[in-house]
Motif scaffolding. Structure first.
Motif, PDB file in Angstrom:
ATOM      1  N   ARG A   2       0.825  -1.194   0.000  1.00 47.67           N
ATOM      2  CA  ARG A   2       0.000   0.000   0.000  1.00 47.67           C
ATOM      3  C   ARG A   2       0.869   1.259   0.000  1.00 47.67           C
ATOM      4  O   ARG A   2       0.556   2.234  -0.670  1.00 47.67           O
ATOM      5  CB  ARG A   2      -0.868  -0.049   1.247  1.00 47.67           C
ATOM      6  N   ARG A   3       1.937   1.216   0.755  1.00 47.25           N
ATOM      7  CA  ARG A   3       2.863   2.328   0.823  1.00 47.25           C
ATOM      8  C   ARG A   3       3.492   2.599  -0.549  1.00 47.25           C
ATOM      9  O   ARG A   3       3.656   3.750  -0.957  1.00 47.25           O
ATOM     10  CB  ARG A   3       3.933   1.987   1.853  1.00 47.25           C
ATOM     11  N   PHE A   4       3.861   1.564  -1.249  1.00 43.51           N
ATOM     12  CA  PHE A   4       4.434   1.672  -2.588  1.00 43.51           C
ATOM     13  C   PHE A   4       3.441   2.327  -3.548  1.00 43.51           C
ATOM     14  O   PHE A   4       3.808   3.150  -4.379  1.00 43.51           O
ATOM     15  CB  PHE A   4       4.858   0.283  -3.091  1.00 43.51           C
ATOM     16  N   SER A   5       2.169   2.002  -3.433  1.00 46.11           N
ATOM     17  CA  SER A   5       1.134   2.582  -4.292  1.00 46.11           C
ATOM     18  C   SER A   5       1.018   4.085  -4.056  1.00 46.11           C
ATOM     19  O   SER A   5       0.879   4.858  -5.000  1.00 46.11           O
ATOM     20  CB  SER A   5      -0.214   1.925  -4.028  1.00 46.11           C
ATOM     21  N   TYR A   6       1.057   4.507  -2.790  1.00 43.22           N
ATOM     22  CA  TYR A   6       0.978   5.930  -2.471  1.00 43.22           C
ATOM     23  C   TYR A   6       2.176   6.692  -3.031  1.00 43.22           C
ATOM     24  O   TYR A   6       2.038   7.780  -3.601  1.00 43.22           O
ATOM     25  CB  TYR A   6       0.882   6.141  -0.962  1.00 43.22           C
ATOM     26  N   VAL A   7       3.353   6.112  -2.870  1.00 39.27           N
ATOM     27  CA  VAL A   7       4.567   6.753  -3.385  1.00 39.27           C
ATOM     28  C   VAL A   7       4.484   6.870  -4.908  1.00 39.27           C
ATOM     29  O   VAL A   7       4.824   7.895  -5.492  1.00 39.27           O
ATOM     30  CB  VAL A   7       5.830   5.985  -2.938  1.00 39.27           C
ATOM     31  N   LEU A   8       4.022   5.818  -5.561  1.00 43.71           N
ATOM     32  CA  LEU A   8       3.890   5.819  -7.016  1.00 43.71           C
ATOM     33  C   LEU A   8       2.874   6.862  -7.473  1.00 43.71           C
ATOM     34  O   LEU A   8       3.098   7.583  -8.450  1.00 43.71           O
ATOM     35  CB  LEU A   8       3.484   4.422  -7.504  1.00 43.71           C
ATOM     36  N   ILE A   9       1.784   7.004  -6.766  1.00 49.20           N
ATOM     37  CA  ILE A   9       0.757   7.986  -7.126  1.00 49.20           C
ATOM     38  C   ILE A   9       1.293   9.407  -6.935  1.00 49.20           C
ATOM     39  O   ILE A   9       1.109  10.278  -7.801  1.00 49.20           O
ATOM     40  CB  ILE A   9      -0.527   7.761  -6.287  1.00 49.20           C
ATOM     41  N   VAL A  10       1.982   9.680  -5.837  1.00 48.54           N
ATOM     42  CA  VAL A  10       2.529  11.009  -5.570  1.00 48.54           C
ATOM     43  C   VAL A  10       3.576  11.370  -6.628  1.00 48.54           C
ATOM     44  O   VAL A  10       3.596  12.483  -7.168  1.00 48.54           O
ATOM     45  CB  VAL A  10       3.121  11.089  -4.142  1.00 48.54           C
ATOM     46  N   CYS A  11       4.459  10.426  -6.948  1.00 50.45           N
ATOM     47  CA  CYS A  11       5.488  10.675  -7.970  1.00 50.45           C
ATOM     48  C   CYS A  11       4.853  10.918  -9.334  1.00 50.45           C
ATOM     49  O   CYS A  11       5.301  11.805 -10.087  1.00 50.45           O
ATOM     50  CB  CYS A  11       6.474   9.519  -8.032  1.00 50.45           C
ATOM     51  N   SER A  12       3.831  10.172  -9.660  1.00 49.35           N
ATOM     52  CA  SER A  12       3.140  10.367 -10.945  1.00 49.35           C
ATOM     53  C   SER A  12       2.483  11.740 -11.017  1.00 49.35           C
ATOM     54  O   SER A  12       2.545  12.417 -12.048  1.00 49.35           O
ATOM     55  CB  SER A  12       2.075   9.277 -11.147  1.00 49.35           C
ATOM     56  N   CYS A  13       1.861  12.159  -9.925  1.00 49.77           N
ATOM     57  CA  CYS A  13       1.226  13.482  -9.899  1.00 49.77           C
ATOM     58  C   CYS A  13       2.273  14.587 -10.047  1.00 49.77           C
ATOM     59  O   CYS A  13       2.062  15.553 -10.799  1.00 49.77           O
ATOM     60  CB  CYS A  13       0.450  13.662  -8.596  1.00 49.77           C
ATOM     61  N   LEU A  14       3.389  14.473  -9.349  1.00 50.61           N
ATOM     62  CA  LEU A  14       4.450  15.466  -9.465  1.00 50.61           C
ATOM     63  C   LEU A  14       5.006  15.521 -10.889  1.00 50.61           C
ATOM     64  O   LEU A  14       5.260  16.606 -11.431  1.00 50.61           O
ATOM     65  CB  LEU A  14       5.576  15.178  -8.472  1.00 50.61           C
ATOM     66  N   PHE A  15       5.176  14.350 -11.509  1.00 47.94           N
ATOM     67  CA  PHE A  15       5.670  14.295 -12.880  1.00 47.94           C
ATOM     68  C   PHE A  15       4.686  14.973 -13.833  1.00 47.94           C
ATOM     69  O   PHE A  15       5.083  15.778 -14.687  1.00 47.94           O
ATOM     70  CB  PHE A  15       5.917  12.844 -13.306  1.00 47.94           C
ATOM     71  N   LEU A  16       3.402  14.686 -13.685  1.00 50.03           N
ATOM     72  CA  LEU A  16       2.397  15.279 -14.566  1.00 50.03           C
ATOM     73  C   LEU A  16       2.304  16.800 -14.368  1.00 50.03           C
ATOM     74  O   LEU A  16       2.167  17.545 -15.348  1.00 50.03           O
ATOM     75  CB  LEU A  16       1.035  14.626 -14.325  1.00 50.03           C
ATOM     76  N   LEU A  17       2.395  17.273 -13.137  1.00 55.79           N
ATOM     77  CA  LEU A  17       2.359  18.708 -12.878  1.00 55.79           C
ATOM     78  C   LEU A  17       3.575  19.404 -13.502  1.00 55.79           C
ATOM     79  O   LEU A  17       3.457  20.467 -14.126  1.00 55.79           O
ATOM     80  CB  LEU A  17       2.307  18.981 -11.376  1.00 55.79           C
ATOM     81  N   THR A  18       4.737  18.797 -13.331  1.00 55.35           N
ATOM     82  CA  THR A  18       5.960  19.371 -13.897  1.00 55.35           C
ATOM     83  C   THR A  18       5.898  19.389 -15.421  1.00 55.35           C
ATOM     84  O   THR A  18       6.239  20.390 -16.059  1.00 55.35           O
ATOM     85  CB  THR A  18       7.194  18.580 -13.421  1.00 55.35           C
ATOM     86  N   ALA A  19       5.465  18.299 -16.026  1.00 47.75           N
ATOM     87  CA  ALA A  19       5.367  18.225 -17.481  1.00 47.75           C
ATOM     88  C   ALA A  19       4.339  19.237 -18.000  1.00 47.75           C
ATOM     89  O   ALA A  19       4.567  19.918 -19.015  1.00 47.75           O
ATOM     90  CB  ALA A  19       4.991  16.809 -17.909  1.00 47.75           C
ATOM     91  N   GLY A  20       3.216  19.379 -17.313  1.00 46.94           N
ATOM     92  CA  GLY A  20       2.199  20.339 -17.730  1.00 46.94           C
ATOM     93  C   GLY A  20       2.712  21.767 -17.657  1.00 46.94           C
ATOM     94  O   GLY A  20       2.487  22.574 -18.562  1.00 46.94           O
ATOM     95  N   TYR A  21       3.430  22.092 -16.596  1.00 46.98           N
ATOM     96  CA  TYR A  21       4.002  23.433 -16.465  1.00 46.98           C
ATOM     97  C   TYR A  21       5.019  23.701 -17.574  1.00 46.98           C
ATOM     98  O   TYR A  21       5.010  24.753 -18.197  1.00 46.98           O
ATOM     99  CB  TYR A  21       4.658  23.580 -15.091  1.00 46.98           C
ATOM    100  N   TYR A  22       5.884  22.732 -17.836  1.00 47.22           N
ATOM    101  CA  TYR A  22       6.915  22.890 -18.866  1.00 47.22           C
ATOM    102  C   TYR A  22       6.289  23.125 -20.237  1.00 47.22           C
ATOM    103  O   TYR A  22       6.674  24.036 -20.960  1.00 47.22           O
ATOM    104  CB  TYR A  22       7.815  21.661 -18.892  1.00 47.22           C
ATOM    105  N   PHE A  23       5.315  22.317 -20.613  1.00 47.95           N
ATOM    106  CA  PHE A  23       4.712  22.444 -21.934  1.00 47.95           C
ATOM    107  C   PHE A  23       3.863  23.717 -22.065  1.00 47.95           C
ATOM    108  O   PHE A  23       3.817  24.329 -23.125  1.00 47.95           O
ATOM    109  CB  PHE A  23       3.893  21.205 -22.290  1.00 47.95           C
ATOM    110  N   SER A  24       3.229  24.129 -20.980  1.00 47.73           N
ATOM    111  CA  SER A  24       2.473  25.389 -21.063  1.00 47.73           C
ATOM    112  C   SER A  24       3.432  26.571 -21.222  1.00 47.73           C
ATOM    113  O   SER A  24       3.133  27.537 -21.917  1.00 47.73           O
ATOM    114  CB  SER A  24       1.594  25.573 -19.820  1.00 47.73           C
TER     115      SER A  24
END
Length: 109
Positions: A2-24
């Protein structure tokens, strides 16, 4: 697990936010025209005005490139060599103050 899933979700969200900011940011910059600095030659032309030499009423007159009078001299047309008079009849342009002062020094009495 369960802990691994939370870490994976947080990292994915951070990656998507960073990618969205960069492309905008990239899309915002592509709409603006690219500003290019002036070249050295353009800068020199701005800093060093050009002068036109004319003959008015038998005397040498120095004008700015826009046609306004910079200086009226006491140099007579007859005192100039024929080669300089021919240049003046065509269009005698001096591209710096140094050239202007040199001209005045050479032909003033």
């Amino acid at each position: 697990m369960r802990r691994f899933s939370y870490v994976l979700i947080v990292c994915s969200c951070l990656f998507l936010l960073t990618a969205g900011y960069y492309f905008s940011y990239q899309l915002g910059n592509s709409d603006q025209p690219e500003i290019q600095p002036p070249t050295t030659q353009e800068t020199e032309q701005i800093l060093q005005p050009s002068y036109l030499i004319r003959i008015v009423n038998g005397k040498v007159v120095i004008q700015h490139s826009d046609g306004s009078v910079y200086e009226t001299t006491e140099i007579s047309e007859e005192s100039l060599p024929s080669s300089v008079r021919e240049k003046i009849q065509k269009e005698y342009r001096l591209n710096s103050r140094q050239e202007l002062y040199s001209f005045l020094e050479n032909y003033s009495s």
